[in-house]
Motif scaffolding. Structure first.
Motif, mmCIF file in Angstrom:
data_model
loop_
_atom_site.group_PDB
_atom_site.id
_atom_site.type_symbol
_atom_site.label_atom_id
_atom_site.label_comp_id
_atom_site.label_asym_id
_atom_site.label_seq_id
_atom_site.Cartn_x
_atom_site.Cartn_y
_atom_site.Cartn_z
ATOM 1 N N ALA A 143 0.956 -1.340 0.078
ATOM 2 C CA ALA A 143 0.010 0.073 -0.006
ATOM 3 C C ALA A 143 0.794 1.518 -0.109
ATOM 4 C CB ALA A 143 -0.891 0.082 1.178
ATOM 5 N N GLU A 144 1.815 1.110 0.690
ATOM 6 C CA GLU A 144 2.700 2.302 1.017
ATOM 7 C C GLU A 144 3.353 2.603 -0.557
ATOM 8 O OE1 GLU A 144 4.061 2.017 5.595
ATOM 9 O OE2 GLU A 144 5.460 2.441 3.935
ATOM 10 N N ALA A 145 4.044 1.655 -1.113
ATOM 11 C CA ALA A 145 4.755 1.729 -2.384
ATOM 12 C C ALA A 145 3.754 2.222 -3.564
ATOM 13 C CB ALA A 145 5.320 0.237 -2.678
ATOM 14 N N ARG A 146 2.708 1.533 -3.507
ATOM 15 C CA ARG A 146 1.743 2.246 -4.544
ATOM 16 C C ARG A 146 1.370 3.456 -4.277
ATOM 17 N NH1 ARG A 146 -0.843 -2.613 -4.147
ATOM 18 N NH2 ARG A 146 -2.144 -1.812 -2.118
ATOM 19 N N PHE A 147 1.172 3.958 -3.076
ATOM 20 C CA PHE A 147 0.827 5.299 -2.812
ATOM 21 C C PHE A 147 1.959 6.336 -3.208
ATOM 22 C CE2 PHE A 147 1.074 8.997 0.059
ATOM 23 C CZ PHE A 147 -0.275 9.541 -0.080
ATOM 24 N N VAL A 148 2.991 6.013 -2.960
ATOM 25 C CA VAL A 148 4.492 6.884 -3.453
ATOM 26 C C VAL A 148 4.419 6.903 -4.815
ATOM 27 C CG1 VAL A 148 7.050 7.047 -3.174
ATOM 28 C CG2 VAL A 148 5.512 6.382 -1.170
ATOM 29 N N ARG A 149 4.369 5.724 -5.341
ATOM 30 C CA ARG A 149 4.235 5.794 -6.877
ATOM 31 C C ARG A 149 3.266 6.673 -7.577
ATOM 32 N NH1 ARG A 149 3.046 0.280 -9.176
ATOM 33 N NH2 ARG A 149 3.694 1.089 -11.075
ATOM 34 N N LYS A 150 2.105 6.637 -6.948
ATOM 35 C CA LYS A 150 0.892 7.548 -7.548
ATOM 36 C C LYS A 150 1.216 8.997 -7.344
ATOM 37 C CE LYS A 150 -2.799 4.027 -7.084
ATOM 38 N NZ LYS A 150 -4.157 4.023 -6.417
ATOM 39 N N ARG A 151 1.936 9.334 -5.844
ATOM 40 C CA ARG A 151 2.141 10.399 -5.722
ATOM 41 C C ARG A 151 3.285 11.186 -6.789
ATOM 42 N NH1 ARG A 151 -0.033 13.403 -1.257
ATOM 43 N NH2 ARG A 151 -2.225 12.532 -1.487
ATOM 44 N N GLY A 186 7.957 13.318 8.330
ATOM 45 C CA GLY A 186 7.020 12.164 8.485
ATOM 46 C C GLY A 186 5.622 12.304 8.398
ATOM 47 N N THR A 187 5.259 13.024 7.406
ATOM 48 C CA THR A 187 3.846 13.183 7.201
ATOM 49 C C THR A 187 3.255 12.518 5.773
ATOM 50 O OG1 THR A 187 3.966 15.443 6.194
ATOM 51 C CG2 THR A 187 3.493 15.063 8.494
ATOM 52 N N ALA A 188 4.488 12.201 5.115
ATOM 53 C CA ALA A 188 3.947 11.779 3.596
ATOM 54 C C ALA A 188 2.855 10.632 3.518
ATOM 55 C CB ALA A 188 5.181 11.339 2.988
ATOM 56 N N LEU A 189 3.006 9.545 4.412
ATOM 57 C CA LEU A 189 2.230 8.249 4.402
ATOM 58 C C LEU A 189 0.973 8.524 5.491
ATOM 59 C CD1 LEU A 189 5.188 5.842 3.983
ATOM 60 C CD2 LEU A 189 3.468 6.495 2.198
ATOM 61 N N THR A 190 0.793 9.436 6.124
ATOM 62 C CA THR A 190 -0.361 9.622 7.186
ATOM 63 C C THR A 190 -1.560 8.907 6.590
ATOM 64 O OG1 THR A 190 0.828 11.487 7.859
ATOM 65 C CG2 THR A 190 -1.539 11.063 8.739
ATOM 66 N N THR A 191 -2.033 9.243 5.576
ATOM 67 C CA THR A 191 -3.339 8.690 4.849
ATOM 68 C C THR A 191 -3.318 7.255 4.668
ATOM 69 O OG1 THR A 191 -2.766 9.504 2.578
ATOM 70 C CG2 THR A 191 -4.044 11.025 4.119
ATOM 71 N N VAL A 192 -2.195 6.843 4.080
ATOM 72 C CA VAL A 192 -1.968 5.378 3.959
ATOM 73 C C VAL A 192 -2.024 4.483 5.287
ATOM 74 C CG1 VAL A 192 -0.521 3.644 2.876
ATOM 75 C CG2 VAL A 192 -0.758 5.810 1.823
ATOM 76 N N LYS A 193 -1.260 5.127 6.426
ATOM 77 C CA LYS A 193 -1.135 4.273 7.360
ATOM 78 C C LYS A 193 -2.442 4.205 8.208
ATOM 79 C CE LYS A 193 3.685 4.366 7.661
ATOM 80 N NZ LYS A 193 4.850 4.515 8.662
ATOM 81 N N GLY A 194 -3.036 5.281 7.844
ATOM 82 C CA GLY A 194 -4.363 5.489 8.730
ATOM 83 C C GLY A 194 -5.156 4.315 8.515
#
Length: 177
Positions: A130-138, A159-167
């Motif tokens: 999920a994190e890798a997919r999110f970063v790729r999309k961004r 430390g805020t880049a993945l807040t929504t993914v980790k949520g």
């Protein structure tokens, strides 16, 4: 050596290789003055090593033989940050496939302790992908916009880049740690 032990030992190569590759990525990103992305990949490298440590502990606790794999020199250059994170995503999918193979072997062998141990890895891989997919999309959204790339890098540094993914997966991941 039984099939499950062989599969876990083979998987150790995936974890160590991912750790080594992520370290190389961290270095490349630092060389490009992308400190946020670099720090993130440094943490990912350490996490992969931690995953290997978990598997080694399991094998030792079960009185099984541990075979440490050789690790190949990782790629050292990427065309772009996007290209680098595309590779991260592919590596994570490969790790997930390997974990799924081990899980199937454990189920077929009726090894409940192995499936219980692997449940943590299943949840972890869900988060990793999920994190890798999110970063790729961004990064795709940022495109060739340097300001957008730097903003995203700063979010990683803060430390805020993945807040929504980790949520969405935090409760699942925290309950397993």
């Amino acid at each position: 050596m039984n099939d499950l032990t062989k599969a876990i030992n083979l998987h150790l190569a995936c974890e160590f290789q991912a750790s080594h590759t992520y370290l190389a990525m961290s270095i490349w990103l630092r060389e490009k003055d992308l400190a946020g992305f670099s720090s993130y990949m440094q943490v990912k490298s350490q996490e992969e090593r931690g995953h290997a440590d978990r598997l080694i502990a399991y094998l030792v606790d079960c009185d099984e033989q541990v075979e440490l794999p050789a690790v190949e020199a990782p790629q050292r250059n990427w065309v772009s940050t996007q290209d680098l994170f595309d590779q991260v995503y592919e590596l994570e999918k490969d790790v997930t496939a390997s974990i799924n193979r081990i899980y199937s072997i454990a189920e077929q062998a009726g090894e409940r302790s192995a499936t219980a141990m692997l449940d943590w890895f299943i949840a972890e891989q869900l988060q990793e992908e999920a994190e890798a997919r999110f970063v790729r999309k961004r990064l795709r959204l940022a495109g060739d916009n340097t300001a957008a790339l730097l903003l995203l890098d700063q979010q990683f540094l803060d430390g805020t880049a993945l807040t929504t993914v980790k949520g969405g997966l935090t409760g699942l991941k925290q309950s397993e740690n």
